[in-house]
Scaffold this motif. Structure first.
Motif, PDB file in Angstrom:
ATOM      1  N   VAL A  42       0.690  -1.357   0.216  1.00  0.00           N
ATOM      2  CA  VAL A  42      -0.194   0.367  -0.360  1.00  0.00           C
ATOM      3  C   VAL A  42       1.203   1.296  -0.160  1.00  0.00           C
ATOM      4  CG1 VAL A  42      -2.134  -1.381   0.967  1.00  0.00           C
ATOM      5  CG2 VAL A  42      -0.199  -0.231   2.231  1.00  0.00           C
ATOM      6  N   ASP A  52      -0.842   3.846  -3.461  1.00  0.00           N
ATOM      7  CA  ASP A  52      -1.222   2.741  -2.848  1.00  0.00           C
ATOM      8  C   ASP A  52      -0.385   1.989  -5.084  1.00  0.00           C
ATOM      9  OD1 ASP A  52      -1.679   2.931  -1.187  1.00  0.00           O
ATOM     10  OD2 ASP A  52      -4.098   1.997  -1.754  1.00  0.00           O
ATOM     11  N   LYS A  86      -5.661  -3.682  -6.285  1.00  0.00           N
ATOM     12  CA  LYS A  86      -4.897  -2.450  -5.319  1.00  0.00           C
ATOM     13  C   LYS A  86      -5.402  -3.228  -3.557  1.00  0.00           C
ATOM     14  CE  LYS A  86      -4.597   2.040  -7.264  1.00  0.00           C
ATOM     15  NZ  LYS A  86      -5.538   3.471  -6.926  1.00  0.00           N
ATOM     16  N   ASN A 116      -9.784   2.994  -3.745  1.00  0.00           N
ATOM     17  CA  ASN A 116      -9.179   2.308  -3.692  1.00  0.00           C
ATOM     18  C   ASN A 116     -10.097   1.662  -3.321  1.00  0.00           C
ATOM     19  OD1 ASN A 116      -7.948  -0.466  -3.854  1.00  0.00           O
ATOM     20  ND2 ASN A 116      -6.711  -0.059  -2.035  1.00  0.00           N
TER      21      ASN A 116
END
Lengths: 467, 357
Positions: A42, A52, A86, A116
């Motif tokens: 991350v 990220d 992600k 995300n």
């Protein structure tokens, strides 16, 4: 000879100094294996999504034991989806979310670098959040030479490392993105609760972590339940296939085993790097000419829903070019010439228009030399004559059957020759087209269209042995 | 001394070792101060050269026997966990005088805890201290100010478990003391002592982490070992502080001391390459020293020529207590009470001869 007292003193002092230098021992390292830096997943800022990194994620069934009655286990390539994800780190879970919209233009989930919130494609249990630090005396702060996993000094979301239980994707009904789920759907396979990750150091299937190049893989063992046959129509119940011969209503004896079938699945993650790839929409006409595997992407239009115009079938192919787009600073990949955006493309206009017929699309006139608009990347391409080839390497790894190396290398060589010829020809033809010529008549070929023959070492396909 | 298993790792043999430290401090004081009781036999201020010359070279040689009691033994309800400590200790303290100026002095102690010990392998195990060898220069007195300057060089050999756990080879410790005697009743002496000790260790870290190998050694390094759970060995230290000795009667002496020690630690070991990415490892606390304070108070009575008794208390502190507060340096849970009997060999022989004659 009489020794002088000063000499004795000097010798004594030297001896004293020699014995007084305490040797430094290596610190006691109590950090257990498989500690993973959160920054790998991350970025440095654990809370913000803006840094990220994206990862390619793919599971591969690398081994199935003999005796599996389920044919699907041996043709499982359909159940090895590649996705771009992600990561999200929570207190209990490491969650992989799609880094793009599943249907482009639909809900905006997963779109953009600062978000995300894409679809969850996988979730793994986090066993521990910890920092790696020296043990210390809590009353004085004095540190020791014992390095430990500290789980108390900072809250979990600030600690640097995690240890993940990779053995199970907890998103168990993820039929589009999870291998075992897909095998369950298409192959009708059910699984035992038993599953584990191979973690023994030295094992070929031990986790591979290469943070420098952004690669991580773990290998899991899952166990498919023995194949069953339904004999209810014959007055019986559901019975193991191994109980019956192959000539009896789906029986599998003697080769089908009565024990759970061991599946070895490698889950690999690699950081997405900008390879400057130019995607190509392999539509029906192109497919007729050259059949290829494609990856479909669908699009959604407000008021219309799913539309054919936004249905793209991207060809799956190797990227043989070092760069495919033009940049003012090629090394930094900055200074691209934009196209197919509201500034360059008037409403209703074709982004590929070439009104002056000079072989360079009008929106890419600043690049010239036959540059085209890559409408997916919204950047002008690097003219073919200016592109450099890069090798595509197939590795023959340890454990592979050596009998396959020679023919594979020969096949690779043939493909290499063909591809290099085609690449050279493409560059020349497109150059001539840009120069207003229709055929290369040596010595009439303009000097600007003469390309160097790519060196064997630098281009084309090559099979290399890792052994 | 045995705490509940849950707190076993945090417990330490504090009273027992404090007792040991007290003897160390007393010895330190005895060394530093002029001869006030006639018991110490240590190289101090030379007051009567002729008398000293008539005495044997082994004058001052003595045997010490003591009982030591952790103060918390007397107060079962003072702490959540009752950890009584009671031990006995035998000290062998030979001396050899080379004339009036130079004395060679040794110290070696055997100790045994009666209560449950945290540091021994079996109940009532006898533990050894380090062997101390001091070369003492009795010094000189400046005539006008009557200020006395003395010095010594201490070598210790690692016969104790704690020193062996620290991979000790030997220590070298030069010390100096400055004192001034005042003619108040039978004598008031003010002393300030300083000792630098270089600890020659084989390794920068000890071979175990915990305090479990530190039993009753009645040695200074034991206190350091007990109260610090860090594994680095102190490389060198400076111990200094004032001592007051007052003799209201020729046979009575009251002494008090307050000593401060600062130990310097070696550098931390390098971080393994595979852990180099840890930000927490890169951020050190900067704590490179270890501090200790010692306080002692004792009353000595020379009952006979050959036998003297001491009753006293001593304590040490160097960090926050288990309740998170600073420990009172003069009296705290580490305080130990002791009762010593010292048998002076010269006095015993003298009495025996007198009786025989």
């Amino acid at each position: 000879m009489t020794r002088r007292p000063s000499l004795r003193v000097a010798v004594s002092f030297a001896a004293l100094v020699a014995i007084s230098c305490a040797e430094q021992q290596a610190p006691i390292n109590r950090v257990q294996p498989d500690a993973l830096d959160k920054a790998f997943f991350v970025g440095k800022d654990y809370q913000a999504a803006s840094d990220d990194p994206e990862f390619y994620s793919q599971a591969t069934v690398v081994d199935v034991g003999y005796g599996a009655g389920q044919d699907g286990l041996f043709t499982s390539s359909y159940a090895q989806p590649l996705s771009r994800v992600k990561w999200t780190v929570t207190e209990d879970l490491l969650i992989a979310r799609l880094a793009y919209e599943r249907i482009q233009g639909s809900d905006g989930k997963g779109v953009g670098k600062a978000t995300n919130d894409g679809i969850v494609v996988a979730a793994y249990a986090i066993k521990s959040h910890f920092d790696i630090k020296r043990e210390y005396n809590p009353q004085t702060g004095e540190q020791t030479n014992v390095i430990v996993e500290n789980t108390v000094d900072r809250p979990w979301y600030q600690r640097q490392y995690i240890r993940v239980d990779w053995s199970k994707n907890l998103s168990t009904d993820n039929y589009e993105f999870d291998t075992l789920s897909q095998l369950g759907v298409y192959g009708g396979i059910t699984y035992e609760p038993l599953a584990y990750t191979v973690q023994t150091p030295g094992d070929a299937d031990a986790p591979h972590v290469d943070t420098a190049s952004g690669y991580l893989d773990v290998t899991n063992k899952a166990f498919a339940r023995p194949q069953l046959v339904d004999l209810s129509s014959l007055g019986g119940g559901v019975m193991p296939a191994c109980y019956f011969d192959a000539d009896f209503s789906g029986g599998g004896a003697p080769n089908t085993q009565c024990s759970p079938v061991e599946l070895t699945i490698r889950q690999a993650f690699r950081k997405v790097e900008d390879t400057d790839y130019e995607p190509a929409d392999w539509d029906g006409d192109r497919f007729k000419a050259f059949g290829a595997f494609t990856t479909d992407r669908s699009g959604y239009a407000r008021e219309y829903g799913m539309t054919d115009t936004q249905w793209h079938r991207f060809i799956n192919r190797y990227n043989i070019w070092k760069r495919s787009h033009f940049y003012a600073d090629a090394n930094a990949k900055t200074g691209a010439v934009g196209c197919f955006n509201p500034t360059t493309t008037p409403a209703g206009a074709n982004p590929h228009r070439d009104v002056n017929k000079d072989g360079t699309e009008d929106e890419c006139a600043a690049v010239g030399r036959g540059s085209r608009c890559d409408t997916f990347s919204q950047k002008c391409t690097l003219p073919f004559r200016d592109r450099e080839l890069q090798p595509v390497v197939w590795y023959h790894s340890d454990g592979s059957n050596p009998d396959f190396f020679e023919p594979t290398r020969d096949a690779a060589h043939e493909w290499d020759v063909a591809l290099r010829r085609r690449a050279r020809g493409t560059r020349t033809w497109l150059c001539l087209k840009t120069e207003g010529r229709t055929r290369p008549t040596s010595p009439g070929t303009p000097a600007s269209c003469r390309t160097r023959r790519p060196s064997v070492a630098a281009a084309g396909l090559a099979a290399r042995s890792m052994a | 001394m045995r705490r509940s298993a849950r707190f076993a790792n945090h417990s330490s043999k504090l009273p027992l070792n404090l007792i040991g430290l007290l003897v160390v401090a007393v010895t330190f004081v005895a060394h530093a101060q002029p001869i006030a009781t006639g018991l110490s036999g240590s190289g101090g201020e030379v007051t009567d050269g002729a008398k000293q010359a008539d005495r044997p070279a082994w004058r001052g040689t003595s045997v010490n026997y003591s009982h030591n009691l952790g103060v918390m033994t007397l107060a079962p309800g003072a702490e959540p966990f009752y950890t009584p400590t009671w031990s006995q200790r035998l000290g062998l303290m030979p001396e050899w005088h080379f004339g009036d100026l130079i004395t060679l002095r040794g110290r070696f102690f055997l100790s045994q805890e009666f209560t449950e010990s945290d540091s021994t392998r079996y109940r009532n195990e006898v533990e050894l201290s380090d062997v101390w060898l001091d070369t003492v220069w009795s010094g000189f007195t400046e005539k006008n100010s009557r200020i006395h300057l003395g010095a010594d060089l201490r070598v210790t050999l690692p016969t104790s478990k704690v020193s062996q756990a620290q991979t000790r080879i030997l220590t070298l410790g030069p010390g100096v003391n400055v004192s001034r005697r005042f003619d108040v009743l039978s004598g008031l002496t003010l002393i300030y002592s300083t000792r630098f000790t270089w600890r020659a260790n084989r390794y920068a870290t000890r071979q175990n982490e915990g305090p479990k190998s530190c039993g009753d050694t009645r040695a200074l390094e034991c206190a350091d070992f007990i109260l610090n759970s860090g594994v680095r060995n102190v490389q060198f230290d400076v111990l200094h502080g004032p001592v007051v000795s007052f003799a209201p009667h020729p046979k009575v002496d009251v002494s008090a001391s307050f000593l401060m020690q600062r130990g310097w630690l070696p550098a931390l070991a390098a971080v393994p390459a595979e852990l180099a990415g840890s930000t927490e490892l890169a951020a050190g606390t900067g704590v490179a020293t270890r501090d200790l304070m010692i306080f002692s108070l004792s009353v000595s009575y020379q009952a006979f020529k050959a036998v003297g008794f001491s009753f006293g208390a001593w304590t040490f502190s160097n960090q926050l207590g288990e309740d998170g507060r600073y420990q009172f340096p003069l009296f705290n849970r580490n305080t130990t009470l002791y009762l010593d009997a010292t048998f002076d060999l010269e006095g015993a022989v003298s009495s025996f001869r007198k009786e025989k004659s």
